[in-house]
Design a protein around this motif. Structure first.
Motif, PDB file in Angstrom:
ATOM      1  N   MET A 168       0.894  -0.991   0.060  1.00 49.54           N
ATOM      2  CA  MET A 168      -0.030  -0.031  -0.092  1.00 49.54           C
ATOM      3  C   MET A 168       0.888   1.306  -0.073  1.00 49.54           C
ATOM      4  SD  MET A 168      -2.610   1.335   2.987  1.00 49.54           S
ATOM      5  CE  MET A 168      -1.187   1.884   3.792  1.00 49.54           C
ATOM      6  N   THR A 169       0.410   2.107  -0.901  1.00 46.69           N
ATOM      7  CA  THR A 169       1.346   3.475  -0.778  1.00 46.69           C
ATOM      8  C   THR A 169       0.501   4.518  -0.014  1.00 46.69           C
ATOM      9  OG1 THR A 169       0.283   4.199  -2.788  1.00 46.69           O
ATOM     10  CG2 THR A 169       2.325   2.740  -3.191  1.00 46.69           C
ATOM     11  N   ALA A 170       1.129   5.459   0.130  1.00 43.96           N
ATOM     12  CA  ALA A 170       0.356   6.659   0.932  1.00 43.96           C
ATOM     13  C   ALA A 170      -0.737   7.013   0.035  1.00 43.96           C
ATOM     14  CB  ALA A 170       1.532   7.702   1.307  1.00 43.96           C
ATOM     15  N   ALA A 171      -0.635   7.329  -1.309  1.00 41.58           N
ATOM     16  CA  ALA A 171      -1.330   7.941  -2.176  1.00 41.58           C
ATOM     17  C   ALA A 171      -2.766   6.952  -2.371  1.00 41.58           C
ATOM     18  CB  ALA A 171      -0.736   8.010  -3.416  1.00 41.58           C
ATOM     19  N   SER A 172      -2.664   5.816  -1.839  1.00 41.95           N
ATOM     20  CA  SER A 172      -4.085   4.839  -2.051  1.00 41.95           C
ATOM     21  C   SER A 172      -4.524   4.752  -0.633  1.00 41.95           C
ATOM     22  CB  SER A 172      -3.459   3.841  -2.530  1.00 41.95           C
ATOM     23  OG  SER A 172      -2.823   3.194  -1.752  1.00 41.95           O
ATOM     24  N   LEU A 173      -3.977   5.491   0.544  1.00 41.18           N
ATOM     25  CA  LEU A 173      -4.591   5.274   1.770  1.00 41.18           C
ATOM     26  C   LEU A 173      -6.204   5.659   1.807  1.00 41.18           C
ATOM     27  CD1 LEU A 173      -3.790   4.563   4.549  1.00 41.18           C
ATOM     28  CD2 LEU A 173      -3.712   7.185   4.998  1.00 41.18           C
ATOM     29  N   PHE A 180       0.512  11.564  10.132  1.00 43.57           N
ATOM     30  CA  PHE A 180      -0.096  10.239  10.329  1.00 43.57           C
ATOM     31  C   PHE A 180       0.186   9.496   9.090  1.00 43.57           C
ATOM     32  CE2 PHE A 180      -4.055   7.499   9.997  1.00 43.57           C
ATOM     33  CZ  PHE A 180      -3.604   6.612  11.024  1.00 43.57           C
ATOM     34  N   VAL A 181      -0.304  10.034   8.114  1.00 45.39           N
ATOM     35  CA  VAL A 181       0.052   9.490   6.625  1.00 45.39           C
ATOM     36  C   VAL A 181       1.453   9.100   6.296  1.00 45.39           C
ATOM     37  CG1 VAL A 181      -0.289   9.622   3.954  1.00 45.39           C
ATOM     38  CG2 VAL A 181      -1.907  10.562   5.518  1.00 45.39           C
ATOM     39  N   ARG A 182       2.292   9.899   6.737  1.00 41.79           N
ATOM     40  CA  ARG A 182       3.754   9.605   6.379  1.00 41.79           C
ATOM     41  C   ARG A 182       4.399   8.521   7.233  1.00 41.79           C
ATOM     42  NH1 ARG A 182       4.393  15.273   6.584  1.00 41.79           N
ATOM     43  NH2 ARG A 182       5.239  15.193   8.741  1.00 41.79           N
ATOM     44  N   GLY A 237       6.702   3.874   7.817  1.00 45.32           N
ATOM     45  CA  GLY A 237       6.866   2.850   9.059  1.00 45.32           C
ATOM     46  C   GLY A 237       7.436   3.378  10.471  1.00 45.32           C
ATOM     47  N   ALA A 238       7.290   4.676  10.553  1.00 46.84           N
ATOM     48  CA  ALA A 238       7.698   5.585  11.582  1.00 46.84           C
ATOM     49  C   ALA A 238       6.901   5.640  12.718  1.00 46.84           C
ATOM     50  CB  ALA A 238       8.225   6.931  10.674  1.00 46.84           C
ATOM     51  N   THR A 239       7.318   5.958  13.750  1.00 42.71           N
ATOM     52  CA  THR A 239       6.512   6.095  14.883  1.00 42.71           C
ATOM     53  C   THR A 239       6.225   7.521  15.071  1.00 42.71           C
ATOM     54  OG1 THR A 239       8.284   4.547  16.151  1.00 42.71           O
ATOM     55  CG2 THR A 239       6.863   6.188  17.625  1.00 42.71           C
ATOM     56  N   PRO A 240       4.860   7.652  15.320  1.00 40.42           N
ATOM     57  CA  PRO A 240       4.223   9.108  15.512  1.00 40.42           C
ATOM     58  C   PRO A 240       4.871   9.767  16.764  1.00 40.42           C
ATOM     59  CG  PRO A 240       2.571   7.349  15.101  1.00 40.42           C
ATOM     60  CD  PRO A 240       3.814   6.292  15.646  1.00 40.42           C
TER      61      PRO A 240
END
Length: 343
Positions: free
Chosen positions: A1-6, A297-299, A304-307
């Motif tokens: 899944m890419t961010a563009a398709s969230l 949030f999307v990034r 795969g980063a920690t918010p």
């Protein structure tokens, strides 16, 4: 899944939930698929913002759908824990409005569900994403302000009355999350006193005092029964003082004010010298915090980063709120803040 398709669903489209609908629908890296709310009157307001969105009455339809990747939970606070756990167990990423839960037990259950499913789970501590608060943290951590002595915060207005949460749980997460972000530590004790004016058993005004083992003190005034709207956080430090006023045009003011102690003195009057210097107003990129929060949030999902406002930070805030609620019940008796190992 890419961010563009969230593909996203928003659960809860009340006064604040509609802002989530607006932001998610307008961001190019996300697609608003569905909005869930039991109130049919809300549907017209939703469609005025996002005409093609599905309007559902039951959140289970979202959890069962393979066409939804992430969920925003903006429902009443008492429903946050159950909905968050259901979303995570359905393998959805989740952004949960504050407060994360109404007690520490439910908060830690959400943490466990997020770890089990390995999904991004973030709490909507909006003020942590405010450009002025980010700059304030940079100033404090750089040493430019000197040693922090104390903080005081005011969050009051004549606003919407709530019956499912008091002023502590409704307003307190904003200020407590900012202070947690700035200090990066949990208070050792908290005391709280309040007053129920409009409804029995629901405090309309609350005063908090936080004490830290490192010597700092924080005072917080919370109320929806006040003649004017104030959103102010002040830091008093050894070198400078800073005021963040979210109602003012100039959000951040840095005061070169304080007292200087000379290394040597012969008379008591020479011991402290008043310093009354300039006031500096830094230029800030005034981005909408809610939009900055959503983009973060999307990034986090994409990379795969920690918010920044992860569940551990939310558990720390809930720990303080729960201790403050115990103190309220005993009319201000200081309570130890019990932090879960998950925080």
């Amino acid at each position: 899944m890419t961010a563009a398709s969230l593909r996203v669903a928003v659960i809860g489209a009340g006064a604040w939930g509609l802002n989530h609908v607006r932001v998610v629908a307008s961001e190019h890296e996300s697609v608003l698929v569905a909005v869930v709310d039991p109130d049919p009157i809300v549907e017209g307001r939703v469609r005025a913002i996002a005409s093609g969105v599905q309007f559902l009455r039951d959140a289970d339809q979202v959890f069962a759908s393979d066409a939804i990747d992430a969920v925003v939970i903006a429902s009443p606070a008492s429903s946050h824990a159950a909905l968050a756990c259901a979303a995570l167990r359905a393998n959805k990423h989740v952004l949960i409005e504050k407060p994360l839960a109404m007690n520490l037990r439910d908060a830690t259950t959400i943490v466990a569900a997020a770890r089990e499913r390995r999904k991004v789970a973030m709490v909507g501590h909006l003020m942590v994403h405010h450009p002025a608060v980010v700059r304030l943290r940079e100033l404090l951590h750089s040493g430019a302000l000197g040693t922090l002595h104390y903080l005081h915060s005011t969050r009051v207005n004549l606003g919407r009355i709530r019956s499912d949460e008091n002023a502590l749980w409704s307003f307190g997460p904003h200020d407590l999350s900012m202070i947690d972000f700035l200090l990066e530590r949990t208070p050792s004790t908290v005391s709280a006193r309040g007053q129920c004016v409009l409804q029995p058993g629901v405090e309309d005004v609350v005063f908090l005092t936080l004490r830290y083992s490192t010597g700092e003190t924080a005072h917080i005034h919370l109320s929806w029964l006040s003649p004017r709207k104030e959103r102010r956080l002040t830091l008093v430090c050894s070198q400078k003082m800073v005021e963040f006023d979210d109602v003012a045009t100039d959000k951040l003011r840095i005061f070169d004010k304080g007292y200087d102690r000379p290394q040597r003195f012969t008379e008591y009057g020479q011991y402290l010298t008043l310093r009354d210097g300039d006031v500096h107003i830094p230029q800030l990129p005034m981005q909408e915090p809610l939009r900055v929060q959503w983009q973060h949030f999307v990034r986090c999902i994409r990379d795969g980063a920690t918010p920044t406002t992860d569940l551990q930070s939310a558990v720390r805030v809930i720990s303080v709120l729960e201790a403050a609620q115990r103190s309220l019940a005993q009319d201000g008796v200081p309570m130890d803040v019990q932090v879960s190992d998950l925080a």
